[in-house]
Write a protein that holds these residues in place. Structure first.
Motif, PDB file in Angstrom:
ATOM      1  N   THR A  79       0.806  -1.222   0.000  1.00 16.90           N
ATOM      2  CA  THR A  79       0.000   0.000   0.000  1.00 16.90           C
ATOM      3  C   THR A  79       0.842   1.278   0.000  1.00 16.90           C
ATOM      4  O   THR A  79       0.280   2.380   0.000  1.00 16.90           O
ATOM      5  N   CYS A  80       2.173   1.117   0.016  1.00 14.88           N
ATOM      6  CA  CYS A  80       3.084   2.273   0.066  1.00 14.88           C
ATOM      7  C   CYS A  80       2.793   3.162   1.279  1.00 14.88           C
ATOM      8  O   CYS A  80       2.725   4.385   1.175  1.00 14.88           O
ATOM      9  N   THR A  81       2.601   2.516   2.422  1.00 13.68           N
ATOM     10  CA  THR A  81       2.398   3.249   3.667  1.00 13.68           C
ATOM     11  C   THR A  81       3.418   2.780   4.698  1.00 13.68           C
ATOM     12  O   THR A  81       3.956   1.675   4.604  1.00 13.68           O
ATOM     13  N   VAL A  82       3.675   3.634   5.666  1.00 13.51           N
ATOM     14  CA  VAL A  82       4.653   3.324   6.709  1.00 13.51           C
ATOM     15  C   VAL A  82       3.908   2.902   7.976  1.00 13.51           C
ATOM     16  O   VAL A  82       3.272   3.739   8.632  1.00 13.51           O
ATOM     17  N   PRO A  83       3.983   1.615   8.311  1.00 17.65           N
ATOM     18  CA  PRO A  83       3.336   1.152   9.539  1.00 17.65           C
ATOM     19  C   PRO A  83       4.030   1.745  10.775  1.00 17.65           C
ATOM     20  O   PRO A  83       5.235   2.028  10.726  1.00 17.65           O
ATOM     21  N   PRO A  84       3.291   1.935  11.858  1.00 15.64           N
ATOM     22  CA  PRO A  84       3.911   2.444  13.085  1.00 15.64           C
ATOM     23  C   PRO A  84       5.089   1.563  13.511  1.00 15.64           C
ATOM     24  O   PRO A  84       5.027   0.342  13.409  1.00 15.64           O
ATOM     25  N   GLY A  85       6.158   2.197  13.950  1.00 12.08           N
ATOM     26  CA  GLY A  85       7.336   1.469  14.421  1.00 12.08           C
ATOM     27  C   GLY A  85       8.316   1.070  13.333  1.00 12.08           C
ATOM     28  O   GLY A  85       9.326   0.423  13.625  1.00 12.08           O
ATOM     29  N   SER A  86       8.052   1.424  12.089  1.00 14.57           N
ATOM     30  CA  SER A  86       8.961   1.068  10.992  1.00 14.57           C
ATOM     31  C   SER A  86      10.281   1.818  11.138  1.00 14.57           C
ATOM     32  O   SER A  86      10.318   2.964  11.547  1.00 14.57           O
ATOM     33  N   LYS A  87      11.375   1.148  10.775  1.00 15.95           N
ATOM     34  CA  LYS A  87      12.696   1.759  10.820  1.00 15.95           C
ATOM     35  C   LYS A  87      12.902   2.621   9.580  1.00 15.95           C
ATOM     36  O   LYS A  87      12.747   2.155   8.452  1.00 15.95           O
ATOM     37  N   VAL A  88      13.235   3.900   9.793  1.00 13.63           N
ATOM     38  CA  VAL A  88      13.465   4.842   8.695  1.00 13.63           C
ATOM     39  C   VAL A  88      14.956   5.152   8.636  1.00 13.63           C
ATOM     40  O   VAL A  88      15.580   5.470   9.650  1.00 13.63           O
ATOM     41  N   TYR A  89      15.531   5.043   7.434  1.00 13.61           N
ATOM     42  CA  TYR A  89      16.949   5.338   7.201  1.00 13.61           C
ATOM     43  C   TYR A  89      17.030   6.616   6.376  1.00 13.61           C
ATOM     44  O   TYR A  89      16.274   6.796   5.435  1.00 13.61           O
ATOM     45  N   ARG A  90      18.016   7.466   6.711  1.00 13.30           N
ATOM     46  CA  ARG A  90      18.104   8.760   6.027  1.00 13.30           C
ATOM     47  C   ARG A  90      19.530   9.195   5.714  1.00 13.30           C
ATOM     48  O   ARG A  90      19.757  10.370   5.454  1.00 13.30           O
ATOM     49  N   THR A  91      20.500   8.299   5.735  1.00  8.64           N
ATOM     50  CA  THR A  91      21.898   8.735   5.578  1.00  8.64           C
ATOM     51  C   THR A  91      22.305   8.969   4.131  1.00  8.64           C
ATOM     52  O   THR A  91      23.265   9.669   3.875  1.00  8.64           O
ATOM     53  N   GLY A  92      21.629   8.317   3.196  1.00  6.71           N
ATOM     54  CA  GLY A  92      22.034   8.387   1.791  1.00  6.71           C
ATOM     55  C   GLY A  92      23.027   7.307   1.422  1.00  6.71           C
ATOM     56  O   GLY A  92      23.377   7.130   0.259  1.00  6.71           O
ATOM     57  N   ASN A  93      23.478   6.554   2.418  1.00  5.09           N
ATOM     58  CA  ASN A  93      24.380   5.423   2.192  1.00  5.09           C
ATOM     59  C   ASN A  93      24.068   4.367   3.249  1.00  5.09           C
ATOM     60  O   ASN A  93      24.936   3.966   4.018  1.00  5.09           O
ATOM     61  N   ASP A  94      22.827   3.919   3.270  1.00  2.79           N
ATOM     62  CA  ASP A  94      22.366   2.991   4.291  1.00  2.79           C
ATOM     63  C   ASP A  94      22.781   1.564   3.953  1.00  2.79           C
ATOM     64  O   ASP A  94      22.593   1.116   2.820  1.00  2.79           O
ATOM     65  N   GLN A  95      23.316   0.867   4.942  1.00  3.51           N
ATOM     66  CA  GLN A  95      23.719  -0.524   4.768  1.00  3.51           C
ATOM     67  C   GLN A  95      22.859  -1.370   5.689  1.00  3.51           C
ATOM     68  O   GLN A  95      22.933  -1.247   6.907  1.00  3.51           O
ATOM     69  N   ILE A  96      22.044  -2.220   5.065  1.00  3.95           N
ATOM     70  CA  ILE A  96      21.058  -2.995   5.810  1.00  3.95           C
ATOM     71  C   ILE A  96      21.265  -4.485   5.518  1.00  3.95           C
ATOM     72  O   ILE A  96      21.262  -4.897   4.359  1.00  3.95           O
ATOM     73  N   LYS A  97      21.414  -5.269   6.592  1.00  2.19           N
ATOM     74  CA  LYS A  97      21.528  -6.722   6.439  1.00  2.19           C
ATOM     75  C   LYS A  97      20.131  -7.316   6.337  1.00  2.19           C
ATOM     76  O   LYS A  97      19.242  -6.954   7.103  1.00  2.19           O
ATOM     77  N   VAL A  98      19.960  -8.230   5.385  1.00  2.00           N
ATOM     78  CA  VAL A  98      18.662  -8.874   5.217  1.00  2.00           C
ATOM     79  C   VAL A  98      18.602 -10.145   6.056  1.00  2.00           C
ATOM     80  O   VAL A  98      19.610 -10.814   6.263  1.00  2.00           O
ATOM     81  N   GLY A  99      17.401 -10.427   6.529  1.00  2.00           N
ATOM     82  CA  GLY A  99      17.165 -11.635   7.301  1.00  2.00           C
ATOM     83  C   GLY A  99      16.413 -12.659   6.484  1.00  2.00           C
ATOM     84  O   GLY A  99      15.915 -12.365   5.397  1.00  2.00           O
TER      85      GLY A  99
END
Length: 123
Positions: A79-99
């Motif tokens: 739905t392109c919506t942000v559920p409450p508690g979602s992690k927001v990244y804003r650095t422009g060079n975000d490194q995220i490990k997938v589970g």
């Protein structure tokens, strides 16, 4: 004399076990989301054909003045919506490990997700 042979056999067996264990461990990969263009519009199909593993790192490269990255659940992705508690990244060079399982990411700037700035990575 037999004690020396037993020690040598034990040492050889241990070396073989360690070699087998080490060769079975896959190293985590790093992926730049969107390829050379980075995290931008129309990246929704970027994961197609890639094989992701738990522990792989996704690098989201973008201008933080214009975009962000939000880890969402399937409903947020759909739905392109942000559920409450979602992690927001804003650095422009975000490194995220997938589970293991499904990993969903969107840009929450109005209209961006709807323009294909979202990905689903299945591990």
């Amino acid at each position: 004399m037999s004690q020396g042979r037993c020690s040598a056999t034990f040492a050889t067996a241990m070396m073989l076990c360690l070699l087998v264990l080490h060769s079975g461990v896959a190293e985590a990969a790093t992926y730049r989301v969107g390829g050379a263009g980075g995290w931008t519009f129309n990246t929704v199909s970027w994961p197609a054909g890639k094989r992701f593993r738990a522990g792989d790192t996704l690098v989201f490269s973008y201008s933080p003045a214009v975009h962000n990255v939000v880890a969402v659940n399937k409903a947020g992705y759909d739905t392109c919506t942000v559920p409450p508690g979602s992690k927001v990244y804003r650095t422009g060079n975000d490194q995220i490990k997938v589970g293991k399982g499904a990993n969903f990411f969107i840009c929450s700037i109005p209209g961006h997700c709807q323009s294909g700035m979202k990905i689903a990575v299945i591990v």
